[in-house]
Design a protein around this motif. Structure first.
Motif, PDB file in Angstrom:
ATOM      1  N   MET A   1      45.320  49.606  42.148  1.00  0.00           N
ATOM      2  CA  MET A   1      45.606  48.198  42.451  1.00  0.00           C
ATOM      3  C   MET A   1      44.729  47.260  41.621  1.00  0.00           C
ATOM      4  O   MET A   1      43.584  47.565  41.316  1.00  0.00           O
ATOM      5  N   GLU A   2      45.298  46.136  41.297  1.00  0.00           N
ATOM      6  CA  GLU A   2      44.576  45.173  40.479  1.00  0.00           C
ATOM      7  C   GLU A   2      43.679  44.300  41.368  1.00  0.00           C
ATOM      8  O   GLU A   2      44.119  43.778  42.384  1.00  0.00           O
ATOM      9  N   THR A   3      42.427  44.165  40.934  1.00  0.00           N
ATOM     10  CA  THR A   3      41.499  43.335  41.700  1.00  0.00           C
ATOM     11  C   THR A   3      41.605  41.876  41.255  1.00  0.00           C
ATOM     12  O   THR A   3      41.499  41.581  40.072  1.00  0.00           O
ATOM     13  N   VAL A   4      41.824  40.996  42.212  1.00  0.00           N
ATOM     14  CA  VAL A   4      41.932  39.572  41.881  1.00  0.00           C
ATOM     15  C   VAL A   4      40.569  38.893  42.008  1.00  0.00           C
ATOM     16  O   VAL A   4      40.166  38.110  41.162  1.00  0.00           O
ATOM     17  N   LEU A   5      39.862  39.237  43.078  1.00  0.00           N
ATOM     18  CA  LEU A   5      38.552  38.616  43.307  1.00  0.00           C
ATOM     19  C   LEU A   5      37.502  39.697  43.504  1.00  0.00           C
ATOM     20  O   LEU A   5      37.709  40.642  44.266  1.00  0.00           O
ATOM     21  N   GLU A   6      36.406  39.533  42.773  1.00  0.00           N
ATOM     22  CA  GLU A   6      35.339  40.531  42.818  1.00  0.00           C
ATOM     23  C   GLU A   6      34.011  39.820  43.096  1.00  0.00           C
ATOM     24  O   GLU A   6      33.637  38.901  42.387  1.00  0.00           O
TER      25      GLU A   6
END
Lengths: 232, 262
Positions: A1-6
């Motif tokens: 899954m793609e991380t939007v906020l880290e």
């Protein structure tokens, strides 16, 4: 899954008081996340740090892999817990304002939502009730095709009927590429729309997880769990 | 984006300045009309002149206050929630405020001066007024053998640089005040006083250094010649420009890296 906020080791104090001190957090696309905690727990501080209104004392925030700045503001749609629109403007003026500054603003969508709620385009914000103003703000914020939505108490000041409409608006307008973070203490009202939850207290993450797992494994609603965790 | 910011800044402030200018124009029109119709006033002329002077001072003061208040409210206050989450660079925000401020200041100066000139015309006093100005001007040009074009250009440049300087100093003081966790307005005042004194000290030092090097010592005033005075004006202008840029950079740094809207 793609991380939007880290988030990495984020710290923020106001004078001597630590407002936020959290470790690593990742928000993956397609999720609606509830940032839940009592008053003064650090929810607003978290949202403001990500939106760039506050500067962190330490740590790192990345939206779409980019540190907070002009580039992230292009893809973050932020709803503050106060009125932040210019009072002298009419509804149609704020629409024009958003269209001017945000490339991802969907004017048609905003107009149709305003129409559905019966909000007059020629009415000035000054003459609106608090609840109506909040609806206008939410419509503007949700009419952007953003990657990250930061909603600070989106249902705090409106009646229960409007709450349902607002939550429906949130679900039907965010896309699978985006993350929605809803900060609130009105858990019962939002829990049905949430995928994940984060309990925050005294600036720290107390508990986090998936709403469905809690329901299935512990047979509890998030509201009940919240009441247990934050028992006074 | 800068153009859009300036557009909205004008839209926001138009609502205050246009009615204000309207009042001045209306007041001027009434006075001219009374003069033309030769109506004797119930009030003495003195009261009218006083009102007029107060109006001019009030207009200029209001221009400053409104512009300063705009910066505070719009960037460091409640409206900052909207402005600081727009996809614009902080320097664009500050520049849009500065450009609008300087424009309105010019607007206020032009409108009050025009109002004064129109009244002088209507009273047949313009000739005297103009002759005095011409006399002053010529003596200036003759004394320093300057070119009128250069003088006008220099004066315009001086007004712009000084206006930027004054606004940026206040912006910078407010930004410094913003660095504090509490009592930000008091901190801004203290910062302003601090900046003011620092700049005074720097100015005096620059002047002394210049006098020591080029003016033959500290008693330079007694032997001041044309070139010497001209250079002091130039040095002051450059110095003001550099300090203004410094204020701009400091304000930009704070809004960009140290913003804390609580």
């Amino acid at each position: 899954m793609e991380t939007v906020l880290e988030i990495k080791n984020l710290k923020k104090s106001y004078g001597k008081k630590t407002a936020l001190n959290i470790g690593d957090l990742e928000f993956e696309k397609g999720k609606i996340v509830g940032l839940l905690g009592p008053n003064g727990s650090g929810k607003t501080t978290f949202i403001k740090l990500v939106s760039g209104l506050l500067t962190a004392d330490a740590g790192d925030i990345k939206v779409g892999g980019i540190s907070i700045g002009v580039e992230t503001k292009r893809i973050v749609s932020y709803l503050p817990d106060t009125n932040y629109l210019f009072d002298w403007m009419k509804t149609k003026d704020v629409i024009a304002f958003f269209k001017d500054f945000y490339k991802d603003f969907d004017e048609k969508l905003a107009l149709s939502m305003l129409d559905k709620l019966g909000i007059d385009l020629k009415q000035s914000l000054k003459s609106m009730s608090k609840g109506t103003k909040e609806k206008v703000q939410l419509i503007l914020v949700m009419s952007r095709r953003a990657k990250l939505y930061l909603l600070d108490e989106p249902i705090g000041g409106v009646d229960p009927a409007a709450r349902d409409y607002i939550l429906k608006t949130i679900i039907s307008n965010y896309n699978e590429e985006a993350v929605v973070i809803i900060a609130t203490h009105l858990i019962g009202d939002v829990e049905n729309v949430l995928d994940d939850f984060i309990f925050i207290d005294d600036g720290k993450v107390v508990l986090s997880g998936s709403v469905d797992e809690i329901r299935e494994e512990e047979g509890k609603s998030i509201d009940n769990l919240f009441r247990e965790v934050f028992k006074c | 984006m800068l153009g859009k910011l300036i557009k909205y800044e004008f839209k926001s402030t138009m609502r205050i300045f246009l009615p204000l200018y309207g009042v001045i124009i209306g007041f001027t029109a009434i006075r001219v009309l009374l003069d033309l119709l030769n109506i004797k006033m119930i009030f003495s002329d003195g009261i009218l002149v006083t009102t007029y002077v107060l109006m001019i001072i009030g207009t200029l003061a209001l221009t400053f206050i409104v512009r300063i208040q705009r910066f505070y409210k719009n960037i460091l206050g409640a409206e900052g929630y909207l402005m600081n989450t727009l996809p614009v660079k902080p320097w664009e925000l500050i520049f849009s405020k500065l450009a609008t401020s300087v424009t309105w200041l010019f607007g206020s100066i032009i409108i009050t001066l025009s109002s004064l000139l129109i009244q002088l015309v209507s009273r047949g006093l313009l000739k005297d007024f103009w002759e005095n100005i011409a006399l002053l001007w010529n003596s200036f040009i003759l004394q320093y053998s300057w070119n009128s074009g250069i003088v006008i250009g220099k004066i315009a440049m001086m007004i712009i640089i000084y206006a930027c300087y004054v606004f940026l100093m206040v912006y910078c003081a407010m930004a410094i005040g913003h660095l504090f966790n509490s009592n930000r307005i008091i901190a801004s005042f203290v910062a302003y006083i601090g900046l003011y004194f620092t700049v005074q000290v720097i100015s005096v030092m620059v002047l002394f250094i210049y006098a020591l090097i080029f003016g033959g010592g500290l008693n330079f005033l007694s032997q001041a010649n044309e070139a010497f005075v001209l250079n002091i004006v130039n040095i002051q202008l450059i110095e003001t420009g550099i300090i203004a840029i410094g204020y701009y950079l400091a304000t930009n740094y704070i809004v960009k890296k140290r913003l804390n809207l609580e």
